[in-house]
Every structure is written in C-alpha cells, then in structure tokens.
Design a protein around this motif. Sequence first.
Motif, PDB file in Angstrom:
ATOM      1  N   PHE A  47      40.597  48.855  44.234  1.00 43.28           N
ATOM      2  CA  PHE A  47      39.875  50.104  44.953  1.00 43.28           C
ATOM      3  C   PHE A  47      38.527  49.149  45.320  1.00 43.28           C
ATOM      4  N   ILE A  48      37.925  48.522  44.227  1.00 40.67           N
ATOM      5  CA  ILE A  48      36.579  47.748  44.441  1.00 40.67           C
ATOM      6  C   ILE A  48      36.628  46.701  45.582  1.00 40.67           C
ATOM      7  N   GLU A  49      37.637  45.931  45.781  1.00 41.16           N
ATOM      8  CA  GLU A  49      37.495  45.058  46.814  1.00 41.16           C
ATOM      9  C   GLU A  49      37.561  45.886  48.207  1.00 41.16           C
ATOM     10  N   GLN A  50      38.191  46.974  48.378  1.00 36.39           N
ATOM     11  CA  GLN A  50      38.553  47.688  49.435  1.00 36.39           C
ATOM     12  C   GLN A  50      36.844  48.275  49.823  1.00 36.39           C
ATOM     13  N   THR A  51      36.358  48.908  48.804  1.00 40.28           N
ATOM     14  CA  THR A  51      35.189  49.872  49.083  1.00 40.28           C
ATOM     15  C   THR A  51      33.728  48.990  49.206  1.00 40.28           C
ATOM     16  N   GLN A  52      33.891  47.730  48.121  1.00 37.91           N
ATOM     17  CA  GLN A  52      32.682  47.157  47.933  1.00 37.91           C
ATOM     18  C   GLN A  52      32.856  45.650  47.963  1.00 37.91           C
ATOM     19  N   PRO A  53      33.298  45.178  49.277  1.00 39.94           N
ATOM     20  CA  PRO A  53      33.862  43.787  49.146  1.00 39.94           C
ATOM     21  C   PRO A  53      32.795  42.564  48.815  1.00 39.94           C
ATOM     22  N   GLN A  54      31.391  42.993  48.960  1.00 43.70           N
ATOM     23  CA  GLN A  54      30.429  41.970  48.415  1.00 43.70           C
ATOM     24  C   GLN A  54      30.479  41.930  47.001  1.00 43.70           C
ATOM     25  N   LYS A  55      30.364  43.239  46.378  1.00 48.90           N
ATOM     26  CA  LYS A  55      30.374  43.280  44.943  1.00 48.90           C
ATOM     27  C   LYS A  55      31.564  42.664  44.184  1.00 48.90           C
ATOM     28  N   TYR A  56      32.657  42.897  44.987  1.00 44.34           N
ATOM     29  CA  TYR A  56      33.918  42.194  44.463  1.00 44.34           C
ATOM     30  C   TYR A  56      33.810  40.703  44.203  1.00 44.34           C
ATOM     31  N   GLU A  57      33.271  40.182  45.336  1.00 35.72           N
ATOM     32  CA  GLU A  57      33.250  38.950  45.287  1.00 35.72           C
ATOM     33  C   GLU A  57      32.318  38.139  44.237  1.00 35.72           C
ATOM     34  N   ILE A  58      31.379  38.941  43.798  1.00 40.29           N
ATOM     35  CA  ILE A  58      30.595  38.709  42.553  1.00 40.29           C
ATOM     36  C   ILE A  58      31.305  38.911  41.340  1.00 40.29           C
ATOM     37  N   LEU A  59      32.017  39.836  41.197  1.00 40.94           N
ATOM     38  CA  LEU A  59      32.808  40.360  40.226  1.00 40.94           C
ATOM     39  C   LEU A  59      33.791  39.257  39.931  1.00 40.94           C
ATOM     40  N   LYS A  60      34.437  38.721  41.052  1.00 42.07           N
ATOM     41  CA  LYS A  60      35.256  37.516  40.749  1.00 42.07           C
ATOM     42  C   LYS A  60      34.909  36.392  40.412  1.00 42.07           C
ATOM     43  N   ARG A  61      33.668  36.127  40.995  1.00 43.07           N
ATOM     44  CA  ARG A  61      32.864  34.853  40.527  1.00 43.07           C
ATOM     45  C   ARG A  61      32.319  34.985  38.817  1.00 43.07           C
ATOM     46  N   LYS A  62      32.098  36.016  38.703  1.00 41.18           N
ATOM     47  CA  LYS A  62      31.628  36.228  37.098  1.00 41.18           C
ATOM     48  C   LYS A  62      32.893  36.536  36.266  1.00 41.18           C
ATOM     49  N   GLY A  63      33.673  36.911  36.738  1.00 51.87           N
ATOM     50  CA  GLY A  63      35.039  36.809  35.869  1.00 51.87           C
ATOM     51  C   GLY A  63      35.590  38.324  35.717  1.00 51.87           C
ATOM     52  N   GLU A  64      36.808  38.773  36.057  1.00 50.64           N
ATOM     53  CA  GLU A  64      37.214  40.127  35.942  1.00 50.64           C
ATOM     54  C   GLU A  64      37.201  40.745  34.469  1.00 50.64           C
ATOM     55  N   ARG A  65      37.215  39.921  33.554  1.00 51.58           N
ATOM     56  CA  ARG A  65      37.543  40.349  32.198  1.00 51.58           C
ATOM     57  C   ARG A  65      36.261  40.666  31.555  1.00 51.58           C
ATOM     58  N   ALA A  66      35.059  39.674  32.130  1.00 49.24           N
ATOM     59  CA  ALA A  66      33.788  40.233  31.722  1.00 49.24           C
ATOM     60  C   ALA A  66      33.317  41.616  32.070  1.00 49.24           C
ATOM     61  N   PHE A  67      33.668  41.809  33.596  1.00 48.63           N
ATOM     62  CA  PHE A  67      33.478  43.189  34.172  1.00 48.63           C
ATOM     63  C   PHE A  67      34.260  44.222  33.298  1.00 48.63           C
ATOM     64  N   LEU A  68      35.647  44.117  32.995  1.00 45.78           N
ATOM     65  CA  LEU A  68      36.271  45.215  32.179  1.00 45.78           C
ATOM     66  C   LEU A  68      35.511  45.481  30.814  1.00 45.78           C
ATOM     67  N   VAL A  69      34.999  44.299  30.160  1.00 45.59           N
ATOM     68  CA  VAL A  69      34.628  44.337  28.825  1.00 45.59           C
ATOM     69  C   VAL A  69      33.108  45.352  28.948  1.00 45.59           C
ATOM     70  N   ARG A  70      32.365  44.945  30.094  1.00 46.39           N
ATOM     71  CA  ARG A  70      31.134  45.712  30.134  1.00 46.39           C
ATOM     72  C   ARG A  70      31.540  47.256  30.683  1.00 46.39           C
ATOM     73  N   LEU A  71      32.362  47.302  31.510  1.00 46.95           N
ATOM     74  CA  LEU A  71      32.916  48.787  31.874  1.00 46.95           C
ATOM     75  C   LEU A  71      33.323  49.389  30.573  1.00 46.95           C
ATOM     76  N   ASP A  72      34.188  49.002  29.775  1.00 47.93           N
ATOM     77  CA  ASP A  72      34.503  49.507  28.455  1.00 47.93           C
ATOM     78  C   ASP A  72      33.297  49.777  27.557  1.00 47.93           C
ATOM     79  N   GLU A  73      32.585  49.124  27.460  1.00 42.80           N
ATOM     80  CA  GLU A  73      31.206  49.291  26.626  1.00 42.80           C
ATOM     81  C   GLU A  73      30.489  50.532  27.325  1.00 42.80           C
ATOM     82  N   LYS A  74      30.121  50.433  28.693  1.00 39.46           N
ATOM     83  CA  LYS A  74      29.463  51.570  29.265  1.00 39.46           C
ATOM     84  C   LYS A  74      30.248  52.915  28.952  1.00 39.46           C
TER      85      LYS A  74
END
Length: 88
Positions: A47-74
């Motif tokens: 969903f993120i890749e389809q709707t926000q391709p630029q953000k998805y590229e940043i997310l991939k560079r920083k790491g999917e797990r790091a994103f999931l951990v931050r999302l879980d915390e929020k």
Amino acid sequence: MKFTDTSEKGFQKLIVKELTSNSGYVESISNNFNREFCLNTQQLFSFIEQTQPQKYEILKRKGERAFLVRLDEKLRKLGVIEVLRKRS
C-alpha cells in the motif's frame, strides 16, 4: 437444482467475494500476518509503495523493521485513530 450454501462459512465467502470483486478490497492471507506487529506487513508495504513511492524508497533505505518498530510505538502510545490523523 443449484445448491446454495446457507451456512455461516458460505455467507463469509460471499461477503469476501463481493468486497474483493466489486469494492476494491484485497483479501489478506493469514500466512502473511506478522504476529509481532499484529498486521499484514506485506499488504502495508505494498500500500505504501503504491500510494507514496518516494516515502517508500526512504522507508526501504532506513529499513522496514525500523519503520515497523516506530509504527508500533506510535500505535501503542497514541492509538490507531490518532496515528491515522497525524503525519508525524
């Protein structure tokens, strides 16, 4: 004579078919469910890749797990509604 499945399972299948065929929903496969984060990460990242391709590229560079951990915390701190409303 055509057989009509009137069981609850049959009704569930009918609902899923209607939603996926005519309403744009995507059926989730339980094998894709991530128990640690309580969501389907494959669908989330798709969903993120389809709707926000630029953000998805940043997310991939920083790491999917790091994103999931931050999302879980929020989500734990603010709740789903507040997280969906804000962009932080």
